[in-house]
Design a protein around this motif. Structure first.
Motif, mmCIF file in Angstrom:
data_model
loop_
_atom_site.group_PDB
_atom_site.id
_atom_site.type_symbol
_atom_site.label_atom_id
_atom_site.label_comp_id
_atom_site.label_asym_id
_atom_site.label_seq_id
_atom_site.Cartn_x
_atom_site.Cartn_y
_atom_site.Cartn_z
ATOM 1 N N VAL A 132 0.848 -1.182 0.000
ATOM 2 C CA VAL A 132 0.000 0.000 0.000
ATOM 3 C C VAL A 132 0.893 1.245 0.000
ATOM 4 O O VAL A 132 1.813 1.359 0.801
ATOM 5 N N ASN A 133 0.618 2.145 -0.919
ATOM 6 C CA ASN A 133 1.361 3.399 -1.028
ATOM 7 C C ASN A 133 0.732 4.399 -0.060
ATOM 8 O O ASN A 133 0.001 5.306 -0.461
ATOM 9 N N THR A 134 1.037 4.213 1.239
ATOM 10 C CA THR A 134 0.345 4.984 2.286
ATOM 11 C C THR A 134 0.595 6.482 2.160
ATOM 12 O O THR A 134 -0.238 7.284 2.575
ATOM 13 N N GLY A 135 1.747 6.859 1.583
ATOM 14 C CA GLY A 135 2.055 8.283 1.425
ATOM 15 C C GLY A 135 1.555 8.842 0.097
ATOM 16 O O GLY A 135 1.760 10.017 -0.192
ATOM 17 N N MET A 136 0.894 8.013 -0.699
ATOM 18 C CA MET A 136 0.407 8.388 -2.032
ATOM 19 C C MET A 136 1.488 9.112 -2.823
ATOM 20 O O MET A 136 1.237 10.131 -3.488
ATOM 21 N N GLU A 137 2.709 8.573 -2.781
ATOM 22 C CA GLU A 137 3.826 9.161 -3.521
ATOM 23 C C GLU A 137 3.766 8.675 -4.967
ATOM 24 O O GLU A 137 3.743 7.473 -5.212
ATOM 25 N N GLN A 139 5.926 8.395 -7.300
ATOM 26 C CA GLN A 139 7.032 7.572 -7.809
ATOM 27 C C GLN A 139 7.102 6.224 -7.113
ATOM 28 O O GLN A 139 7.881 5.361 -7.493
ATOM 29 N N LYS A 140 6.291 6.037 -6.066
ATOM 30 C CA LYS A 140 6.435 4.818 -5.274
ATOM 31 C C LYS A 140 5.408 3.758 -5.664
ATOM 32 O O LYS A 140 4.273 4.076 -6.009
ATOM 33 N N ALA A 141 5.856 2.494 -5.586
ATOM 34 C CA ALA A 141 4.954 1.374 -5.854
ATOM 35 C C ALA A 141 3.909 1.278 -4.750
ATOM 36 O O ALA A 141 4.016 1.922 -3.708
ATOM 37 N N GLY A 142 2.885 0.475 -4.995
ATOM 38 C CA GLY A 142 1.852 0.268 -3.984
ATOM 39 C C GLY A 142 0.509 0.791 -4.435
ATOM 40 O O GLY A 142 0.429 1.738 -5.222
ATOM 41 N N ILE A 143 -0.546 0.162 -3.934
ATOM 42 C CA ILE A 143 -1.879 0.595 -4.300
ATOM 43 C C ILE A 143 -2.315 1.768 -3.425
ATOM 44 O O ILE A 143 -1.877 1.902 -2.283
ATOM 45 N N ASP A 144 -3.149 2.610 -3.978
ATOM 46 C CA ASP A 144 -3.698 3.748 -3.248
ATOM 47 C C ASP A 144 -4.464 3.232 -2.014
ATOM 48 O O ASP A 144 -5.220 2.271 -2.120
ATOM 49 N N PRO A 170 6.976 3.860 4.358
ATOM 50 C CA PRO A 170 6.570 5.251 4.562
ATOM 51 C C PRO A 170 7.495 6.228 3.837
ATOM 52 O O PRO A 170 8.664 5.918 3.616
ATOM 53 N N PRO A 171 6.968 7.391 3.442
ATOM 54 C CA PRO A 171 7.823 8.427 2.844
ATOM 55 C C PRO A 171 8.941 8.800 3.827
ATOM 56 O O PRO A 171 8.700 8.869 5.034
ATOM 57 N N ILE A 172 10.141 9.034 3.278
ATOM 58 C CA ILE A 172 11.303 9.293 4.143
ATOM 59 C C ILE A 172 11.106 10.497 5.050
ATOM 60 O O ILE A 172 11.490 10.485 6.202
ATOM 61 N N GLU A 173 10.475 11.545 4.502
ATOM 62 C CA GLU A 173 10.468 12.808 5.254
ATOM 63 C C GLU A 173 9.254 12.955 6.180
ATOM 64 O O GLU A 173 9.075 13.969 6.823
ATOM 65 N N GLU A 174 8.436 11.897 6.262
ATOM 66 C CA GLU A 174 7.252 11.998 7.119
ATOM 67 C C GLU A 174 7.367 11.109 8.352
ATOM 68 O O GLU A 174 8.160 10.183 8.385
ATOM 69 N N GLU A 175 6.537 11.406 9.361
ATOM 70 C CA GLU A 175 6.483 10.584 10.564
ATOM 71 C C GLU A 175 5.947 9.189 10.208
ATOM 72 O O GLU A 175 4.792 9.041 9.801
ATOM 73 N N ALA A 176 6.815 8.197 10.400
ATOM 74 C CA ALA A 176 6.453 6.836 9.987
ATOM 75 C C ALA A 176 5.229 6.315 10.740
ATOM 76 O O ALA A 176 4.426 5.556 10.182
ATOM 77 N N ALA A 177 5.073 6.739 11.983
ATOM 78 C CA ALA A 177 3.984 6.215 12.824
ATOM 79 C C ALA A 177 2.619 6.415 12.169
ATOM 80 O O ALA A 177 1.742 5.556 12.268
ATOM 81 N N LEU A 178 2.432 7.552 11.479
ATOM 82 C CA LEU A 178 1.150 7.826 10.817
ATOM 83 C C LEU A 178 0.865 6.766 9.766
ATOM 84 O O LEU A 178 -0.271 6.328 9.583
ATOM 85 N N HIS A 179 1.921 6.354 9.064
ATOM 86 C CA HIS A 179 1.771 5.372 7.989
ATOM 87 C C HIS A 179 1.569 3.968 8.557
ATOM 88 O O HIS A 179 0.772 3.196 8.028
ATOM 89 N N SER A 196 3.677 -6.049 7.266
ATOM 90 C CA SER A 196 5.102 -5.938 6.981
ATOM 91 C C SER A 196 5.468 -4.465 6.963
ATOM 92 O O SER A 196 5.183 -3.753 6.005
ATOM 93 N N MET A 197 6.043 -4.007 8.065
ATOM 94 C CA MET A 197 6.408 -2.587 8.147
ATOM 95 C C MET A 197 7.514 -2.400 9.177
ATOM 96 O O MET A 197 7.593 -3.122 10.152
ATOM 97 N N GLY A 198 8.388 -1.407 8.928
ATOM 98 C CA GLY A 198 9.515 -1.147 9.805
ATOM 99 C C GLY A 198 10.802 -1.642 9.186
ATOM 100 O O GLY A 198 10.878 -2.777 8.711
ATOM 101 N N MET A 199 11.803 -0.726 9.126
ATOM 102 C CA MET A 199 13.128 -1.035 8.596
ATOM 103 C C MET A 199 14.145 -0.671 9.696
ATOM 104 O O MET A 199 13.767 -0.440 10.833
ATOM 105 N N SER A 200 15.431 -0.613 9.344
ATOM 106 C CA SER A 200 16.444 -0.405 10.394
ATOM 107 C C SER A 200 16.150 0.812 11.270
ATOM 108 O O SER A 200 16.340 0.768 12.480
ATOM 109 N N ALA A 201 15.694 1.899 10.656
ATOM 110 C CA ALA A 201 15.536 3.150 11.402
ATOM 111 C C ALA A 201 14.295 3.155 12.300
ATOM 112 O O ALA A 201 14.218 3.942 13.241
#
Ligand SMILES: *Cc1c(COP(=O)(O)O)cnc(C)c1O
Length: 227
Positions: A132-137, A139-144, A170-179, A196-201
């Motif tokens: 899911v393209n939660t940030g509706m970016e 250029q990014k893959a994922g469904i709306d 999640p978009p890099i520049e946004e608060e991941a928690a919202l996504h 499936s969510m969460g990476m090293s950071a």
């Protein structure tokens, strides 16, 4: 083993401990969280040290790259489980179904249909997630996000895919928690158990928001070298 920052096995141990603590803080059972070691760009020797430290579940983001590494690795370590976490083109569906156990990136009908066809012809069932393209970016893959529930239903009814859950980056520049919270909300609506969510950071934060699968590369293998 010593938790030693100098090697991948030691860093793996540190990540596992952090997952345990994050689960405990969230009042969750650590066994409900699966660590996927993301081995993109890593060679056999780097991956071997993590395999030898006991890790069995790995993620790759490119079918072609994974094909050059994993058939040989699996001869030595047959019980590894491989997750495709990067975008899939339909002309790579055959190879992806042959190599992987899970696909996290089902995000359009063309891919759902190609994967379904290949699973049938190879008589193999992969577990699938809808990205899911939660940030509706753009250029990014994922469904709306507004179309996710309908798409999940279609993957099940029309293509007979084993959709276990949802994935997001999640978009890099946004608060991941919202996504993370949005992804969880959509999964609940669709009655899907896997997130499936969460990476090293941010994997600890993702666990607080209900992640069942965290995808961790750098924190285990060290910084990536793309040169
Ligand atoms: C590379 C990658 C990861 C891991 O990222 P790190 O920051 O190295 O932990 C997770 N998910 C996806 C989809 C990736 O491509």
């Amino acid at each position: 083993m010593d938790a030693n920052m100098d090697n991948a096995g030691g860093r793996l141990q540190i990540v596992k401990e952090a997952i345990g603590k994050a689960a405990e803080t969230a009042g969750r059972d650590p066994h409900d969280i699966t660590l996927i070691a993301v081995s993109k760009t890593r060679d056999f020797e780097e991956i071997r040290s993590v395999l030898e430290a006991g890790q069995k579940i790995f993620g790759e983001n490119r079918v072609q790259e994974a094909q050059t590494k994993w058939p040989a690795i699996r001869e030595d370590f047959p019980d590894t489980e491989l997750h495709l976490i990067g975008p899939l083109q339909s002309n790579k569906a055959r190879d992806a179904v042959t190599l992987f156990d899970w696909i996290h990136t089902i995000d359009r009908e063309k891919i759902a249909s190609a994967v379904a066809r290949e699973m049938e012809s190879q008589n193999k069932i992969l577990r699938c997630l809808v990205q899911v393209n939660t940030g509706m970016e753009p250029q990014k893959a994922g469904i709306d996000p507004t179309k996710a529930a309908e798409f999940v239903e279609k993957c099940r009814s029309e293509f007979n895919l084993d959709i276990q859950g949802l994935m997001c980056i999640p978009p890099i520049e946004e608060e991941a928690a919202l996504h993370f919270a949005l992804l969880k909300k959509i999964a609940e609506k669709c009655n899907l158990p896997v997130l499936s969510m969460g990476m090293s950071a941010d994997y600890e934060k993702a666990i607080a928001y209900g992640a069942t699968h965290v995808r961790v590369g750098t924190a285990i293998f060290g910084p990536r070298d793309y040169s």
